[in-house]
Design a protein around this motif. Structure first.
Motif, PDB file in Angstrom:
ATOM      1  N   PRO A 277       0.838  -1.206   0.000  1.00  0.00           N
ATOM      2  CA  PRO A 277       0.000   0.000   0.000  1.00  0.00           C
ATOM      3  C   PRO A 277       0.880   1.266   0.000  1.00  0.00           C
ATOM      4  O   PRO A 277       1.802   1.382   0.804  1.00  0.00           O
ATOM      5  CB  PRO A 277      -0.802  -0.115   1.304  1.00  0.00           C
ATOM      6  N   VAL A 278       0.621   2.180  -0.919  1.00  0.00           N
ATOM      7  CA  VAL A 278       1.405   3.425  -0.971  1.00  0.00           C
ATOM      8  C   VAL A 278       0.486   4.610  -1.258  1.00  0.00           C
ATOM      9  O   VAL A 278      -0.647   4.445  -1.702  1.00  0.00           O
ATOM     10  CB  VAL A 278       2.492   3.410  -2.088  1.00  0.00           C
ATOM     11  N   SER A 279       1.006   5.806  -1.000  1.00  0.00           N
ATOM     12  CA  SER A 279       0.344   7.006  -1.500  1.00  0.00           C
ATOM     13  C   SER A 279       1.398   7.764  -2.294  1.00  0.00           C
ATOM     14  O   SER A 279       2.346   8.317  -1.723  1.00  0.00           O
ATOM     15  CB  SER A 279      -0.164   7.871  -0.341  1.00  0.00           C
ATOM     16  N   ALA A 280       1.243   7.772  -3.623  1.00  0.00           N
ATOM     17  CA  ALA A 280       2.239   8.428  -4.475  1.00  0.00           C
ATOM     18  C   ALA A 280       2.235   9.938  -4.235  1.00  0.00           C
ATOM     19  O   ALA A 280       3.223  10.613  -4.445  1.00  0.00           O
ATOM     20  CB  ALA A 280       1.947   8.122  -5.938  1.00  0.00           C
ATOM     21  N   LYS A 281       1.097  10.434  -3.759  1.00  0.00           N
ATOM     22  CA  LYS A 281       0.990  11.890  -3.554  1.00  0.00           C
ATOM     23  C   LYS A 281       1.781  12.327  -2.319  1.00  0.00           C
ATOM     24  O   LYS A 281       2.562  13.271  -2.356  1.00  0.00           O
ATOM     25  CB  LYS A 281      -0.490  12.232  -3.387  1.00  0.00           C
ATOM     26  N   THR A 282       1.595  11.595  -1.203  1.00  0.00           N
ATOM     27  CA  THR A 282       2.257  12.012   0.043  1.00  0.00           C
ATOM     28  C   THR A 282       3.616  11.328   0.228  1.00  0.00           C
ATOM     29  O   THR A 282       4.425  11.757   1.044  1.00  0.00           O
ATOM     30  CB  THR A 282       1.373  11.658   1.263  1.00  0.00           C
ATOM     31  N   GLY A 283       3.846  10.233  -0.514  1.00  0.00           N
ATOM     32  CA  GLY A 283       5.124   9.523  -0.372  1.00  0.00           C
ATOM     33  C   GLY A 283       5.073   8.411   0.659  1.00  0.00           C
ATOM     34  O   GLY A 283       6.076   7.737   0.899  1.00  0.00           O
ATOM     35  N   ALA A 284       3.899   8.167   1.262  1.00  0.00           N
ATOM     36  CA  ALA A 284       3.785   7.099   2.270  1.00  0.00           C
ATOM     37  C   ALA A 284       3.978   5.736   1.598  1.00  0.00           C
ATOM     38  O   ALA A 284       3.427   5.482   0.525  1.00  0.00           O
ATOM     39  CB  ALA A 284       2.406   7.159   2.921  1.00  0.00           C
ATOM     40  N   GLY A 285       4.763   4.882   2.220  1.00  0.00           N
ATOM     41  CA  GLY A 285       4.932   3.513   1.716  1.00  0.00           C
ATOM     42  C   GLY A 285       5.950   3.360   0.595  1.00  0.00           C
ATOM     43  O   GLY A 285       6.183   2.253   0.122  1.00  0.00           O
ATOM     44  N   VAL A 286       6.583   4.476   0.158  1.00  0.00           N
ATOM     45  CA  VAL A 286       7.518   4.390  -0.978  1.00  0.00           C
ATOM     46  C   VAL A 286       8.787   3.618  -0.586  1.00  0.00           C
ATOM     47  O   VAL A 286       9.335   2.852  -1.381  1.00  0.00           O
ATOM     48  CB  VAL A 286       7.843   5.794  -1.540  1.00  0.00           C
ATOM     49  N   ASP A 287       9.241   3.785   0.690  1.00  0.00           N
ATOM     50  CA  ASP A 287      10.438   3.046   1.139  1.00  0.00           C
ATOM     51  C   ASP A 287      10.199   1.540   1.089  1.00  0.00           C
ATOM     52  O   ASP A 287      11.059   0.768   0.639  1.00  0.00           O
ATOM     53  CB  ASP A 287      10.820   3.464   2.575  1.00  0.00           C
ATOM     54  N   GLU A 288       8.999   1.123   1.539  1.00  0.00           N
ATOM     55  CA  GLU A 288       8.658  -0.318   1.511  1.00  0.00           C
ATOM     56  C   GLU A 288       8.618  -0.802   0.050  1.00  0.00           C
ATOM     57  O   GLU A 288       8.995  -1.936  -0.251  1.00  0.00           O
ATOM     58  CB  GLU A 288       7.291  -0.578   2.172  1.00  0.00           C
ATOM     59  N   LEU A 289       8.157   0.080  -0.843  1.00  0.00           N
ATOM     60  CA  LEU A 289       8.062  -0.295  -2.256  1.00  0.00           C
ATOM     61  C   LEU A 289       9.469  -0.517  -2.840  1.00  0.00           C
ATOM     62  O   LEU A 289       9.697  -1.472  -3.580  1.00  0.00           O
ATOM     63  CB  LEU A 289       7.324   0.799  -3.038  1.00  0.00           C
ATOM     64  N   PHE A 290      10.415   0.359  -2.489  1.00  0.00           N
ATOM     65  CA  PHE A 290      11.798   0.194  -2.951  1.00  0.00           C
ATOM     66  C   PHE A 290      12.343  -1.177  -2.526  1.00  0.00           C
ATOM     67  O   PHE A 290      12.981  -1.887  -3.306  1.00  0.00           O
ATOM     68  CB  PHE A 290      12.701   1.296  -2.366  1.00  0.00           C
ATOM     69  N   GLU A 291      12.085  -1.550  -1.267  1.00  0.00           N
ATOM     70  CA  GLU A 291      12.566  -2.845  -0.765  1.00  0.00           C
ATOM     71  C   GLU A 291      11.915  -3.997  -1.534  1.00  0.00           C
ATOM     72  O   GLU A 291      12.569  -4.986  -1.861  1.00  0.00           O
ATOM     73  CB  GLU A 291      12.267  -2.984   0.738  1.00  0.00           C
ATOM     74  N   ALA A 292      10.601  -3.841  -1.822  1.00  0.00           N
ATOM     75  CA  ALA A 292       9.896  -4.903  -2.561  1.00  0.00           C
ATOM     76  C   ALA A 292      10.487  -5.064  -3.961  1.00  0.00           C
ATOM     77  O   ALA A 292      10.620  -6.178  -4.473  1.00  0.00           O
ATOM     78  CB  ALA A 292       8.401  -4.571  -2.655  1.00  0.00           C
ATOM     79  N   ILE A 293      10.863  -3.935  -4.584  1.00  0.00           N
ATOM     80  CA  ILE A 293      11.455  -3.982  -5.936  1.00  0.00           C
ATOM     81  C   ILE A 293      12.754  -4.787  -5.898  1.00  0.00           C
ATOM     82  O   ILE A 293      13.011  -5.642  -6.745  1.00  0.00           O
ATOM     83  CB  ILE A 293      11.729  -2.544  -6.459  1.00  0.00           C
ATOM     84  N   VAL A 294      13.569  -4.515  -4.872  1.00  0.00           N
ATOM     85  CA  VAL A 294      14.883  -5.167  -4.765  1.00  0.00           C
ATOM     86  C   VAL A 294      14.740  -6.650  -4.421  1.00  0.00           C
ATOM     87  O   VAL A 294      15.446  -7.505  -4.963  1.00  0.00           O
ATOM     88  CB  VAL A 294      15.730  -4.425  -3.700  1.00  0.00           C
ATOM     89  N   THR A 295      13.792  -6.974  -3.520  1.00  0.00           N
ATOM     90  CA  THR A 295      13.707  -8.366  -3.047  1.00  0.00           C
ATOM     91  C   THR A 295      12.841  -9.248  -3.947  1.00  0.00           C
ATOM     92  O   THR A 295      13.116 -10.436  -4.083  1.00  0.00           O
ATOM     93  CB  THR A 295      13.140  -8.416  -1.606  1.00  0.00           C
TER      94      THR A 295
END
Length: 599
Positions: free
Chosen positions: A163-181
């Motif tokens: 779950p992310v909010s592209a507008k506020t930036g919430a959850g973007v760090d978790e998304l980066f980790e998901a991309i890598v793993t």
């Protein structure tokens, strides 16, 4: 140079308006590859039209660095893609150059039709798919319901959804980790024979053609002589590098990298998207499998407003074709408008965008003829011919068949009645209707493609207040009653206004065209008849009344016969004028006929 196991290539796919470009902005901002003062919304949408309309037309690639929690530095290559059905070819090219896809789903809208078709496209290429639930900051966000849809409609595991909010930036760090793993590292041998896939290109006035490549095997470095495998043309690499919003030069690109080559290519037609680049000195044995061939569905002719500008228009079309590989065109000419091009488009939005880009980016004043689809027609001599241009249509009764589509519409249940009426009105036959959950219904209709061309999409959006989503795929050809509707001005046919139409609705179509032309043509000294005809039978008519000089102004009183004599004399003069008078058609008249909106 980053090791291959620390590289990740992925794209972002989603339905229109689900926030792909905004998410791309957040990823770029977090990676700090651009100053905050240079940062702006939709940074990858670099065309004015994209910003104004809030849509992505071109896929854009960018390379960003990321330090993961495991302490390693990763290089992430990602491509932001369009969401509209007309640009699905752009999406297929982006998917062919990646190993993973982020499937973005709007937390308030849920799974829509393009979400499903993009998912299937990614699956065909064996990509690893990570679902992302965007817009969780909205008050109307319903995450549990979207997770249910991910399990039920898409068949993916909702436990993987980020779950992310592209507008506020919430959850973007978790998304980066998901991309890598979760995404796999690219494969390929950096020491093998060079093979790189051209997934896009664009024309730069100072550098010539900039080729966007994904290197699958081997290594290409500055100074190498490269060869295009489709035509054997050789060029020397002047510059090679990666996209960091701006170009960032590198000494070489190797297997797993996404980047660009500038090789002083001046002949625009040498470069073809989907082609394989290899080294001239040590060429690969076979090219990489390209993308699926593009199949245009809407055809229209383009003519320069001034026939002396034909050469310029030809150059502009070549450069545009380089930037938009889904544009198909060939030479054409018309009695009324001179030399031009017959073009194939992926849909009406595609046609509109090409028109705007020709006018803005290349400064061309152009006229488009009424859009048409490809019909199969049995000619009088028995041979079957594919026709998309009304001028090729034979005289008399002919057997014809037209392309049909399976239209899939996902809509909230309360709008179902008016949407079913719309589809029936457009000669649609219902094939399936299923409730995806308690609020949403999927309707599948079989209908002729030509009915979708004009105002179907506009009406669908207004009937459903913008909530219905629409996707279609071509199925087959079915017999139809086809006629050619000619538009006559003072008895002379104007070939650029002719249209192919379904016989029962031909009279209504012709009447509409005549009414619109009446508003556009300025009044002359003589009466102008605008007629719609099928063969020699007139099916619609409008009249532009003449401008009349008041010849009685100098008669103060006097005998009525004197007045009548003056009026008769004027009438005779008008008659003679009509016989030799020509009508000028303004450019707006051609455009008025194309408008899809119902008056």
């Amino acid at each position: 140079m980053t090791e291959m196991k620390f590289k990740r290539n992925f794209c972002i796919v989603a339905h229109i308006d689900h926030g792909k470009s905004t998410l791309a902005d957040r990823l770029i901002q977090k990676a700090k590859i651009i100053d905050d003062r240079q940062m702006m919304n939709q940074i990858l949408d670099n065309m004015d039209i994209e910003r104004e309309r809030g849509i992505t037309i071109k896929s854009q690639a960018v390379t960003i660095p990321y330090r993961a929690k495991d302490g390693n530095d990763y290089e992430l290559n990602f491509v932001d893609t369009p969401g509209h059905v007309d640009f699905s070819y752009e999406v297929s090219r982006a998917i062919a150059s990646c190993e993973g896809a982020l499937l973005l789903i709007d937390a308030s809208q849920g799974v829509e039709s393009q979400t499903v078709s993009n998912l299937y496209m990614a699956m065909e290429h064996d990509l690893t798919i990570v679902p992302v639930i965007n817009k969780i900051d909205l008050p109307s966000a319903d995450i549990p319901s979207v997770k249910k849809q991910i399990d039920h409609d898409l068949g993916l595991d909702s436990a993987d959804a980020v779950p992310v909010s592209a507008k506020t930036g919430a959850g973007v760090d978790e998304l980066f980790e998901a991309i890598v793993t979760k995404f796999p590292a690219p494969t390929g041998n950096p020491d093998g024979k060079a093979q790189a896939l051209i997934f896009d290109c664009h024309y730069d006035e100072y550098r010539g053609v900039v080729i966007h490549i994904r290197v699958k095997e081997g290594r290409i470095k500055k100074g190498d002589t490269i060869r295009f495998m489709s035509n054997g043309a050789d060029y020397k690499v002047d510059q090679i590098g990666i996209f960091r919003i701006q170009y960032e030069e590198r000494q070489f690109l190797e297997a797993g990298d996404v980047g660009y080559i500038i090789a002083g290519v001046k002949t625009v037609s040498d470069v073809r998207v989907g082609d394989t680049v290899t080294l001239a000195g040590d060429p690969a044995a076979s090219p990489l499998p390209g993308f699926k061939d593009v199949k245009p569905v809407v055809f229209s002719s383009i003519y320069p407003l001034d026939s002396n500008d034909y050469e310029e228009l030809r150059d502009s079309m070549e450069k545009l074709k380089l930037n938009d590989a889904s544009l198909v065109y060939e030479k054409d000419n018309s009695l009324a408008l001179g030399n031009g091009f017959r073009c194939g488009f992926l849909g009406l939005l595609h046609l509109e965008i090409i028109q705007e880009r020709l006018e803005r980016d290349y400064d061309q004043a152009v006229i488009f003829t009424a859009p048409s689809v490809q019909y199969r027609v049995k000619m009088p001599n028995g041979e079957e011919k594919i026709i998309d241009n009304p001028t090729e249509f034979p005289e008399g009764r002919v057997e014809a068949s037209e392309p049909y589509i399976d239209a899939s519409i996902i809509t909230p249940a309360e709008y179902i009645g008016s949407i079913m009426n719309l589809c029936t009105e457009k000669r649609g036959v219902q094939k399936n209707m299923s409730y995806l959950d308690e609020k949403r219904v999927e309707l599948v209709y079989e209908m002729p493609l030509s009915e979708v061309l004009f105002d179907f999409y506009d009406k669908l959006k207004s009937y459903s207040r913008g909530y219905a989503s629409f996707d279609y795929e071509l199925t087959d050809y079915q017999p139809t009653e086809l006629v050619k509707v000619d538009i006559l001005l003072n008895g002379k046919p104007v070939d650029a206004l002719a249209q192919l139409a379904y016989k029962p609705s031909a009279a209504a179509r012709a009447k509409k065209v005549c009414e619109r032309l009446k508003d556009e043509i300025s009044r002359q000294q003589f009466k102008i008849a605008i007629q719609g005809a099928i063969g020699s039978q007139i099916i619609a008519r409008e009249t532009v009344n003449p401008v009349r000089k008041d010849v009685l102004a100098k008669c103060y009183g006097g005998d009525v016969t004197r007045k009548r004599k003056l009026l008769e004399k004027q009438k005779e003069g008008k008659k003679r004028m009509k016989m030799i008078g020509n009508v000028e058609l303004p450019q707006s008249a051609f455009l008025a006929v194309l408008k899809e909106k119902e008056e």
